[in-house]
Design a protein around this motif. Structure first.
Motif, PDB file in Angstrom:
ATOM      1  N   LEU A 104      10.568   0.699   5.579  1.00 11.69           N
ATOM      2  CA  LEU A 104      10.291   0.706   7.013  1.00 11.69           C
ATOM      3  C   LEU A 104       9.563  -0.567   7.428  1.00 11.69           C
ATOM      4  CD1 LEU A 104       9.998   2.012   9.834  1.00 11.69           C
ATOM      5  CD2 LEU A 104       7.902   3.112   8.978  1.00 11.69           C
ATOM      6  N   PHE A 105       8.505  -0.923   6.700  1.00  2.00           N
ATOM      7  CA  PHE A 105       7.740  -2.120   7.061  1.00  2.00           C
ATOM      8  C   PHE A 105       8.509  -3.399   6.747  1.00  2.00           C
ATOM      9  CE2 PHE A 105       4.271   0.974   7.018  1.00  2.00           C
ATOM     10  CZ  PHE A 105       3.612   0.609   8.200  1.00  2.00           C
ATOM     11  N   LEU A 106       9.361  -3.357   5.726  1.00  2.00           N
ATOM     12  CA  LEU A 106      10.215  -4.512   5.472  1.00  2.00           C
ATOM     13  C   LEU A 106      11.140  -4.754   6.653  1.00  2.00           C
ATOM     14  CD1 LEU A 106      11.480  -6.691   3.621  1.00  2.00           C
ATOM     15  CD2 LEU A 106      12.991  -4.894   2.726  1.00  2.00           C
ATOM     16  N   TRP A 107      11.743  -3.688   7.174  1.00  2.00           N
ATOM     17  CA  TRP A 107      12.661  -3.833   8.299  1.00  2.00           C
ATOM     18  C   TRP A 107      11.928  -4.194   9.592  1.00  2.00           C
ATOM     19  CZ3 TRP A 107      17.441  -4.992   8.194  1.00  2.00           C
ATOM     20  CH2 TRP A 107      18.236  -4.608   7.115  1.00  2.00           C
ATOM     21  N   ILE A 108      10.683  -3.789   9.726  1.00  2.00           N
ATOM     22  CA  ILE A 108       9.886  -4.237  10.881  1.00  2.00           C
ATOM     23  C   ILE A 108       9.729  -5.750  10.836  1.00  2.00           C
ATOM     24  CG2 ILE A 108       7.561  -4.237  11.875  1.00  2.00           C
ATOM     25  CD1 ILE A 108       7.366  -1.279  11.160  1.00  2.00           C
ATOM     26  N   SER A 109       9.447  -6.283   9.659  1.00  2.00           N
ATOM     27  CA  SER A 109       9.319  -7.738   9.490  1.00  2.00           C
ATOM     28  C   SER A 109      10.636  -8.445   9.774  1.00  2.00           C
ATOM     29  CB  SER A 109       8.847  -8.050   8.067  1.00  2.00           C
ATOM     30  OG  SER A 109       8.979  -9.435   7.786  1.00  2.00           O
ATOM     31  N   LYS A 140       0.808  -1.223   0.000  1.00  2.43           N
ATOM     32  CA  LYS A 140       0.000   0.000   0.000  1.00  2.43           C
ATOM     33  C   LYS A 140       0.838   1.268   0.000  1.00  2.43           C
ATOM     34  CE  LYS A 140      -3.931  -1.988   2.538  1.00  2.43           C
ATOM     35  NZ  LYS A 140      -4.677  -1.941   3.827  1.00  2.43           N
ATOM     36  N   SER A 141       2.053   1.189   0.510  1.00  2.00           N
ATOM     37  CA  SER A 141       2.876   2.389   0.686  1.00  2.00           C
ATOM     38  C   SER A 141       3.214   3.037  -0.651  1.00  2.00           C
ATOM     39  CB  SER A 141       4.166   2.035   1.440  1.00  2.00           C
ATOM     40  OG  SER A 141       3.861   1.537   2.726  1.00  2.00           O
ATOM     41  N   ASN A 142       3.237   4.359  -0.630  1.00  3.89           N
ATOM     42  CA  ASN A 142       3.510   5.121  -1.854  1.00  3.89           C
ATOM     43  C   ASN A 142       4.974   5.512  -1.989  1.00  3.89           C
ATOM     44  OD1 ASN A 142       0.768   5.110  -2.609  1.00  3.89           O
ATOM     45  ND2 ASN A 142       0.351   6.834  -1.224  1.00  3.89           N
ATOM     46  N   THR A 143       5.723   5.449  -0.919  1.00  2.00           N
ATOM     47  CA  THR A 143       7.129   5.842  -0.971  1.00  2.00           C
ATOM     48  C   THR A 143       8.020   4.650  -0.663  1.00  2.00           C
ATOM     49  OG1 THR A 143       7.212   6.468   1.378  1.00  2.00           O
ATOM     50  CG2 THR A 143       6.503   8.156  -0.206  1.00  2.00           C
ATOM     51  N   LYS A 144       9.211   4.702  -1.223  1.00  2.00           N
ATOM     52  CA  LYS A 144      10.161   3.605  -0.995  1.00  2.00           C
ATOM     53  C   LYS A 144      10.606   3.560   0.463  1.00  2.00           C
ATOM     54  CE  LYS A 144      14.212   1.410  -3.010  1.00  2.00           C
ATOM     55  NZ  LYS A 144      15.251   1.472  -4.080  1.00  2.00           N
ATOM     56  N   ALA A 145      10.716   4.717   1.086  1.00  2.00           N
ATOM     57  CA  ALA A 145      11.139   4.775   2.490  1.00  2.00           C
ATOM     58  C   ALA A 145      10.125   4.068   3.386  1.00  2.00           C
ATOM     59  CB  ALA A 145      11.317   6.219   2.928  1.00  2.00           C
ATOM     60  N   TYR A 203       8.588 -13.989   2.285  1.00  2.00           N
ATOM     61  CA  TYR A 203       7.327 -13.395   1.822  1.00  2.00           C
ATOM     62  C   TYR A 203       7.418 -11.877   1.781  1.00  2.00           C
ATOM     63  CZ  TYR A 203       2.626 -11.449   2.351  1.00  2.00           C
ATOM     64  OH  TYR A 203       1.496 -10.680   2.223  1.00  2.00           O
ATOM     65  N   THR A 204       7.812 -11.260   2.878  1.00  2.00           N
ATOM     66  CA  THR A 204       7.854  -9.794   2.905  1.00  2.00           C
ATOM     67  C   THR A 204       8.922  -9.251   1.951  1.00  2.00           C
ATOM     68  OG1 THR A 204       9.259  -9.963   4.890  1.00  2.00           O
ATOM     69  CG2 THR A 204       6.919  -9.509   5.225  1.00  2.00           C
ATOM     70  N   ILE A 205      10.034  -9.962   1.827  1.00  2.00           N
ATOM     71  CA  ILE A 205      11.077  -9.511   0.893  1.00  2.00           C
ATOM     72  C   ILE A 205      10.566  -9.576  -0.539  1.00  2.00           C
ATOM     73  CG2 ILE A 205      13.371 -10.010  -0.029  1.00  2.00           C
ATOM     74  CD1 ILE A 205      14.141 -11.021   2.776  1.00  2.00           C
ATOM     75  N   ASP A 206       9.873 -10.655  -0.882  1.00  2.00           N
ATOM     76  CA  ASP A 206       9.347 -10.795  -2.247  1.00  2.00           C
ATOM     77  C   ASP A 206       8.258  -9.769  -2.528  1.00  2.00           C
ATOM     78  OD1 ASP A 206      11.073 -12.836  -2.779  1.00  2.00           O
ATOM     79  OD2 ASP A 206       9.627 -14.454  -2.534  1.00  2.00           O
ATOM     80  N   VAL A 207       7.433  -9.441  -1.523  1.00  2.00           N
ATOM     81  CA  VAL A 207       6.438  -8.378  -1.715  1.00  2.00           C
ATOM     82  C   VAL A 207       7.146  -7.046  -1.926  1.00  2.00           C
ATOM     83  CG1 VAL A 207       4.568  -7.078  -0.613  1.00  2.00           C
ATOM     84  CG2 VAL A 207       4.627  -9.567  -0.419  1.00  2.00           C
ATOM     85  N   TYR A 208       8.180  -6.783  -1.146  1.00  2.00           N
ATOM     86  CA  TYR A 208       8.946  -5.554  -1.289  1.00  2.00           C
ATOM     87  C   TYR A 208       9.588  -5.461  -2.678  1.00  2.00           C
ATOM     88  CZ  TYR A 208      12.659  -2.110  -0.556  1.00  2.00           C
ATOM     89  OH  TYR A 208      13.491  -1.033  -0.676  1.00  2.00           O
ATOM     90  N   ARG A 209      10.079  -6.587  -3.188  1.00  2.00           N
ATOM     91  CA  ARG A 209      10.695  -6.612  -4.518  1.00  2.00           C
ATOM     92  C   ARG A 209       9.666  -6.631  -5.638  1.00  2.00           C
ATOM     93  NH1 ARG A 209      15.337 -11.349  -3.707  1.00  2.00           N
ATOM     94  NH2 ARG A 209      16.826 -10.112  -2.495  1.00  2.00           N
ATOM     95  N   GLU A 210       8.385  -6.647  -5.275  1.00  2.00           N
ATOM     96  CA  GLU A 210       7.277  -6.693  -6.229  1.00  2.00           C
ATOM     97  C   GLU A 210       7.304  -7.965  -7.070  1.00  2.00           C
ATOM     98  OE1 GLU A 210       7.252  -3.077  -8.453  1.00  2.00           O
ATOM     99  OE2 GLU A 210       6.735  -1.836  -6.721  1.00  2.00           O
ATOM    100  N   GLN A 211       7.784  -9.053  -6.457  1.00  2.00           N
ATOM    101  CA  GLN A 211       7.765 -10.351  -7.119  1.00  2.00           C
ATOM    102  C   GLN A 211       6.473 -11.105  -6.857  1.00  2.00           C
ATOM    103  OE1 GLN A 211      11.367 -12.259  -5.746  1.00  2.00           O
ATOM    104  NE2 GLN A 211      12.673 -11.050  -7.113  1.00  2.00           N
TER     105      GLN A 211
END
Length: 479
Positions: A78-83, A69-74, A138-146
């Motif tokens: 942030l949520f990737l690092w929380i995971s 949902k986030s619009n910015t890379k930052a 899972y969260t890494i792949d979502v972050y990478r848009e895979q």
């Protein structure tokens, strides 16, 4: 709950019947049932662990949605690092807290600053190293848009806790396993039969090969200071087959069990002891972990597409981290570093991708060159396994130096090992025959139907007569 326990022998058929005959019509009901029995399976060890896996699943479920949902890379980062921090935080606290405090105290003592380490009496949650890596992928792949973030909490929680591979892998990627919870599953006789073959072969590996090898291995490593050189060599070789039979046996049972419920898991082992060099060995051993570190650590560091110096550094990082993943002991770190030393000459000479085919492909027997390559690779692997099995680095070094002693008599009780030699011979011959396929699947290709049943009956007979049914835990449960 152990795969080789009486409880699982009741749990599996009952779950299978309810899954296909009661919950078949509704996909969400099937997924909820899988979630319930997976939590029952995991909570059988200690119900308190359930809160840990549930919280980890919740954090990653929310993090995945927020990343998408986030619009910015930052904000995504942030949520990737929380995971990542949540998962590695749990893993670090439960698995490595005492190791770091004790190592820090030892370092201070070495420089003359006397201190007593502060340790915690915590229980290591079963399988935490496996499911934390699975949720992080899972969260890494979502972050990478895979892949897209999962919207169905039941499907996601069932993916994280899927009982066949929950406590010792294979470490599944979300892109492979999670979509299988979203499609309607129909029972396939062929898939179910393949699953039963894998379960049978995995049980043979565990209770006949691994657990019988363990009898002699435990005696040798407990008495290595008085054992002869020949006994020490046999102890290392038997441990190589013990850990392979134990771990690949678990993977076979896990993959086979998943097939019974309509799921396909990745292959975790491909006859690694027929490898011709250490690079090939690591493409065939614990494939789900090796590829995880490759994709999420090694390649982001630059992999081998950098200068030689950086490539050497990246290689040491990946192997040392892999060793440390296995346990909070310097023996695992040395084991990982030793494998890095084995791998580096191949990398520097550009030969790490030389052997990507199957050994002796389209031939009955290997040639002399291949025999030498397999034998030397297996010998180096056994040497490294001594560090993996030993209680301390000092014990491992003493074990190895004592091998060169001139005493090659058999002083320890060899009675169980004579039978294990016979079983290992059968095991190696079968593995050689199926080196081109996914293990026991080729049994179904025997043209004469009665021969298939002879093989099945023979395996059942060996398991029933010679299986070590003391409900011994799988080695990788401690990791």
């Amino acid at each position: 709950m152990l795969f080789n326990s009486f409880e699982f022998a009741l749990f599996l058929p009952l779950s299978f019947l309810l899954y296909w005959f009661v919950f078949k019509k509704h996909l969400k009901a099937q997924n909820f049932f899988l979630l319930a029995i997976s939590y029952l399976f995991y909570g059988w060890w200690d119900w308190r662990f359930l809160s840990l896996i549930a919280f980890s699943s919740l954090v990653d479920f929310i993090a995945g949605q927020q990343i998408e949902k986030s619009n910015t890379k930052a904000r995504k980062k942030l949520f990737l690092w929380i995971s990542i921090c949540t998962n590695l935080g749990f893993l670090g606290f439960f698995k490595y807290f005492n190791f770091f405090t004790e190592s820090f105290a030892d370092m201070l003592n070495m420089v003359g600053m006397q201190t007593n380490p502060w340790s915690l009496n915590v229980i290591l949650p079963v399988g935490i190293s496996f499911y934390t890596f699975q949720t992080m992928s899972y969260t890494i792949d979502v972050y990478r848009e895979q892949m897209k973030a999962e919207k169905d909490p039941i499907a996601f929680f069932a993916y994280v806790s899927f009982f066949p591979q929950l406590v010792a892998g294979p470490i599944e990627r979300a892109v492979n396993l999670l979509p299988q919870f979203k499609i309607k599953r129909e029972f396939s006789y062929e898939q179910g039969a393949d699953g039963m073959r894998l379960i049978l072969w995995g049980l043979f590996k565990k209770v006949v090969i691994a657990d019988n090898c363990a009898i002699f291995v435990n005696e040798v490593f407990a008495n290595y200071q008085t054992a002869s050189g020949l006994e020490l060599i046999l102890g290392a070789v038997f441990f190589a087959f013990q850990i392979y039979g134990d771990f690949s046996g678990y993977s076979d049972i896990a993959i086979g069990t998943a097939k019974l419920f309509g799921f396909d898991l990745m292959t975790n082992f491909r006859t690694p002891y027929f490898s011709r060099d250490m690079a090939e060995f690591w493409r065939r051993w614990h494939i789900s972990l090796s590829t995880w570190f490759r994709d999420y650590v090694y390649i982001p560091l630059g992999g081998s597409r950098v200068g030689k110096g950086r490539a050497v550094f990246n290689t040491f990082v990946i192997f040392v981290v892999s060793g440390f993943w296995h346990g909070a002991n310097w023996t695992f770190i040395v084991w990982g570093a030793l494998n890095a030393v084995y791998f580096l000459p191949l990398l520097l000479m550009g030969k790490n991708r030389k052997n990507t085919d199957t050994v002796a492909e389209n031939r009955v027997l290997p040639n002399l060159r291949e025999l030498w390559q397999m034998g030397s690779t297996f010998g180096l692997t056994c040497l490294a396994w001594v560090f993996f099995r030993s209680e301390s680095v000092g014990d491992a070094w003493s074990y190895i130096t004592r091998i060169s002693s001139m005493n090659y008599r058999l002083n320890l009780n060899m009675r169980p090992s004579l039978f294990v030699f016979f079983c290992i011979t059968i095991f190696v011959l079968v593995e050689w025959q199926i080196r081109n396929s996914n293990f026991a699947i080729r049994i179904k290709h025997l043209r004469v139907k009665i021969l298939r049943y002879v093989v099945y009956f023979g395996l059942l007979l060996l398991i029933g007569l010679f299986g070590a049914f003391n409900e011994t835990e799988f080695i990788y449960f401690q990791f």
